[in-house]
Design a protein around this motif. Structure first.
Motif, PDB file in Angstrom:
ATOM      1  N   GLU A  43       0.830  -1.208   0.000  1.00  0.00           N
ATOM      2  CA  GLU A  43       0.000   0.000   0.000  1.00  0.00           C
ATOM      3  C   GLU A  43       0.864   1.258   0.000  1.00  0.00           C
ATOM      4  N   LEU A  44       1.918   1.235   0.784  1.00  0.00           N
ATOM      5  CA  LEU A  44       2.819   2.389   0.818  1.00  0.00           C
ATOM      6  C   LEU A  44       3.443   2.627  -0.553  1.00  0.00           C
ATOM      7  N   SER A  45       3.877   1.566  -1.198  1.00  0.00           N
ATOM      8  CA  SER A  45       4.474   1.690  -2.537  1.00  0.00           C
ATOM      9  C   SER A  45       3.457   2.192  -3.547  1.00  0.00           C
ATOM     10  N   GLU A  46       2.240   1.654  -3.485  1.00  0.00           N
ATOM     11  CA  GLU A  46       1.188   2.083  -4.412  1.00  0.00           C
ATOM     12  C   GLU A  46       0.879   3.568  -4.212  1.00  0.00           C
ATOM     13  N   TYR A  47       0.810   4.001  -2.967  1.00  0.00           N
ATOM     14  CA  TYR A  47       0.529   5.402  -2.673  1.00  0.00           C
ATOM     15  C   TYR A  47       1.645   6.293  -3.232  1.00  0.00           C
ATOM     16  N   ARG A  48       2.882   5.906  -2.945  1.00  0.00           N
ATOM     17  CA  ARG A  48       4.038   6.679  -3.424  1.00  0.00           C
ATOM     18  C   ARG A  48       4.033   6.781  -4.940  1.00  0.00           C
ATOM     19  N   ASN A  49       3.803   5.659  -5.615  1.00  0.00           N
ATOM     20  CA  ASN A  49       3.807   5.643  -7.071  1.00  0.00           C
ATOM     21  C   ASN A  49       2.683   6.504  -7.647  1.00  0.00           C
ATOM     22  N   ALA A  50       1.526   6.460  -7.025  1.00  0.00           N
ATOM     23  CA  ALA A  50       0.394   7.264  -7.487  1.00  0.00           C
ATOM     24  C   ALA A  50       0.679   8.752  -7.318  1.00  0.00           C
ATOM     25  N   GLU A  51       1.273   9.128  -6.192  1.00  0.00           N
ATOM     26  CA  GLU A  51       1.608  10.534  -5.954  1.00  0.00           C
ATOM     27  C   GLU A  51       2.631  11.024  -6.977  1.00  0.00           C
ATOM     28  N   PHE A  52       3.635  10.213  -7.240  1.00  0.00           N
ATOM     29  CA  PHE A  52       4.648  10.590  -8.231  1.00  0.00           C
ATOM     30  C   PHE A  52       4.007  10.741  -9.609  1.00  0.00           C
ATOM     31  N   ALA A  53       3.158   9.789  -9.978  1.00  0.00           N
ATOM     32  CA  ALA A  53       2.522   9.819 -11.293  1.00  0.00           C
ATOM     33  C   ALA A  53       1.652  11.062 -11.462  1.00  0.00           C
ATOM     34  N   LYS A  54       1.005  11.509 -10.402  1.00  0.00           N
ATOM     35  CA  LYS A  54       0.192  12.722 -10.480  1.00  0.00           C
ATOM     36  C   LYS A  54       1.045  13.938 -10.814  1.00  0.00           C
ATOM     37  N   MET A  55       2.252  13.974 -10.268  1.00  0.00           N
ATOM     38  CA  MET A  55       3.125  15.118 -10.500  1.00  0.00           C
ATOM     39  C   MET A  55       3.879  15.025 -11.823  1.00  0.00           C
ATOM     40  N   ASP A  56       4.090  13.823 -12.317  1.00  0.00           N
ATOM     41  CA  ASP A  56       4.819  13.609 -13.570  1.00  0.00           C
ATOM     42  C   ASP A  56       3.870  13.875 -14.731  1.00  0.00           C
ATOM     43  N   LEU A  57       3.605  15.143 -14.989  1.00  0.00           N
ATOM     44  CA  LEU A  57       2.566  15.547 -15.925  1.00  0.00           C
ATOM     45  C   LEU A  57       2.823  15.096 -17.359  1.00  0.00           C
ATOM     46  N   ASN A  58       4.081  14.973 -17.749  1.00  0.00           N
ATOM     47  CA  ASN A  58       4.359  14.526 -19.116  1.00  0.00           C
ATOM     48  C   ASN A  58       4.619  13.023 -19.192  1.00  0.00           C
ATOM     49  N   GLY A  59       4.571  12.342 -18.049  1.00  0.00           N
ATOM     50  CA  GLY A  59       4.685  10.887 -18.031  1.00  0.00           C
ATOM     51  C   GLY A  59       6.027  10.323 -18.414  1.00  0.00           C
ATOM     52  N   ASP A  60       7.101  11.118 -18.273  1.00  0.00           N
ATOM     53  CA  ASP A  60       8.417  10.632 -18.686  1.00  0.00           C
ATOM     54  C   ASP A  60       9.191   9.929 -17.572  1.00  0.00           C
ATOM     55  N   GLY A  61       8.577   9.799 -16.399  1.00  0.00           N
ATOM     56  CA  GLY A  61       9.258   9.112 -15.301  1.00  0.00           C
ATOM     57  C   GLY A  61      10.184   9.996 -14.487  1.00  0.00           C
ATOM     58  N   ASN A  62      10.193  11.298 -14.775  1.00  0.00           N
ATOM     59  CA  ASN A  62      11.019  12.261 -14.047  1.00  0.00           C
ATOM     60  C   ASN A  62      10.172  13.484 -13.705  1.00  0.00           C
ATOM     61  N   LEU A  63      10.559  14.161 -12.630  1.00  0.00           N
ATOM     62  CA  LEU A  63       9.882  15.400 -12.258  1.00  0.00           C
ATOM     63  C   LEU A  63      10.777  16.586 -12.581  1.00  0.00           C
ATOM     64  N   SER A  64      10.271  17.483 -13.391  1.00  0.00           N
ATOM     65  CA  SER A  64      10.994  18.724 -13.644  1.00  0.00           C
ATOM     66  C   SER A  64      10.436  19.796 -12.714  1.00  0.00           C
ATOM     67  N   ARG A  65      11.183  20.856 -12.551  1.00  0.00           N
ATOM     68  CA  ARG A  65      10.708  21.985 -11.741  1.00  0.00           C
ATOM     69  C   ARG A  65       9.389  22.517 -12.302  1.00  0.00           C
ATOM     70  N   GLU A  66       9.279  22.569 -13.623  1.00  0.00           N
ATOM     71  CA  GLU A  66       8.071  23.078 -14.272  1.00  0.00           C
ATOM     72  C   GLU A  66       6.865  22.197 -13.946  1.00  0.00           C
ATOM     73  N   GLU A  67       7.061  20.870 -13.979  1.00  0.00           N
ATOM     74  CA  GLU A  67       5.955  19.963 -13.663  1.00  0.00           C
ATOM     75  C   GLU A  67       5.479  20.160 -12.231  1.00  0.00           C
ATOM     76  N   VAL A  68       6.414  20.275 -11.311  1.00  0.00           N
ATOM     77  CA  VAL A  68       6.049  20.455  -9.909  1.00  0.00           C
ATOM     78  C   VAL A  68       5.325  21.786  -9.722  1.00  0.00           C
ATOM     79  N   THR A  69       5.810  22.828 -10.375  1.00  0.00           N
ATOM     80  CA  THR A  69       5.161  24.139 -10.293  1.00  0.00           C
ATOM     81  C   THR A  69       3.744  24.068 -10.857  1.00  0.00           C
ATOM     82  N   GLU A  70       3.579  23.423 -12.007  1.00  0.00           N
ATOM     83  CA  GLU A  70       2.259  23.282 -12.622  1.00  0.00           C
ATOM     84  C   GLU A  70       1.336  22.436 -11.745  1.00  0.00           C
TER      85      GLU A  70
END
Length: 149
Positions: A43-70
């Motif tokens: 459950e912890l892993s699923e939650y973490r992965n879901a939170e990351f996926a929400k922020m990874d707006l372009n779906g490339d597996g990385n978070l840019s400053r722009e994605e986090v700001t958006e």
């Protein structure tokens, strides 16, 4: 790595994701995704992965400053819209004001909805179920329908 180390690792990862997103004022997340009263490493892993996926707006597996700001801007806009929606729902006679009676009715409705077993109390499990996904992955707005101001 033993189970305790895995759990600690996931919790630290979740804290980092929240810090990056700037959501330190957000209510404590509900890691108990199935509502059974326990939290598994899955459950912890699923939650973490879901939170990351929400922020990874372009779906490339990385978070840019722009994605986090958006992402932060989107969450702020959603919170603002929800506050207005809650007010409008509580203002039953649509006069632009919420009277004490309207306020009481809207909060009574919310409490009744949260009391899933109808026993007149809201226990910890009912509270978690009502708040599950609040502002998080899988949020469908169901717990907000008709709730108070």
């Amino acid at each position: 790595m033993n189970t305790a180390q895995k759990i600690l690792s996931v919790i630290v990862s979740l804290a980092a994701v929240s810090a990056i997103a700037g959501e330190d004022r957000k209510p404590r997340p509900n890691f108990d995704l199935n509502g059974d009263g326990t939290v598994t490493t899955t459950e912890l892993s699923e939650y973490r992965n879901a939170e990351f996926a929400k922020m990874d707006l372009n779906g490339d597996g990385n978070l840019s400053r722009e994605e986090v700001t958006e992402y932060k801007a989107q969450m702020k806009a959603e919170r603002k819209a929800n506050k207005k929606d809650r007010f409008d729902r509580a203002d039953a006679n649509e006069d632009g004001q919420v009277s004490a009676d309207e306020f009481a009715a809207s909060t009574d409705e919310m409490a009744t909805r949260m009391d899933r077993n109808g026993d007149g109390t809201i226990d910890r499990r009912e509270m978690f179920k009502a708040m599950r996904g609040h502002g998080g992955e899988g949020h469908d707005g169901e717990h907000r329908k008709g709730d108070g101001v």
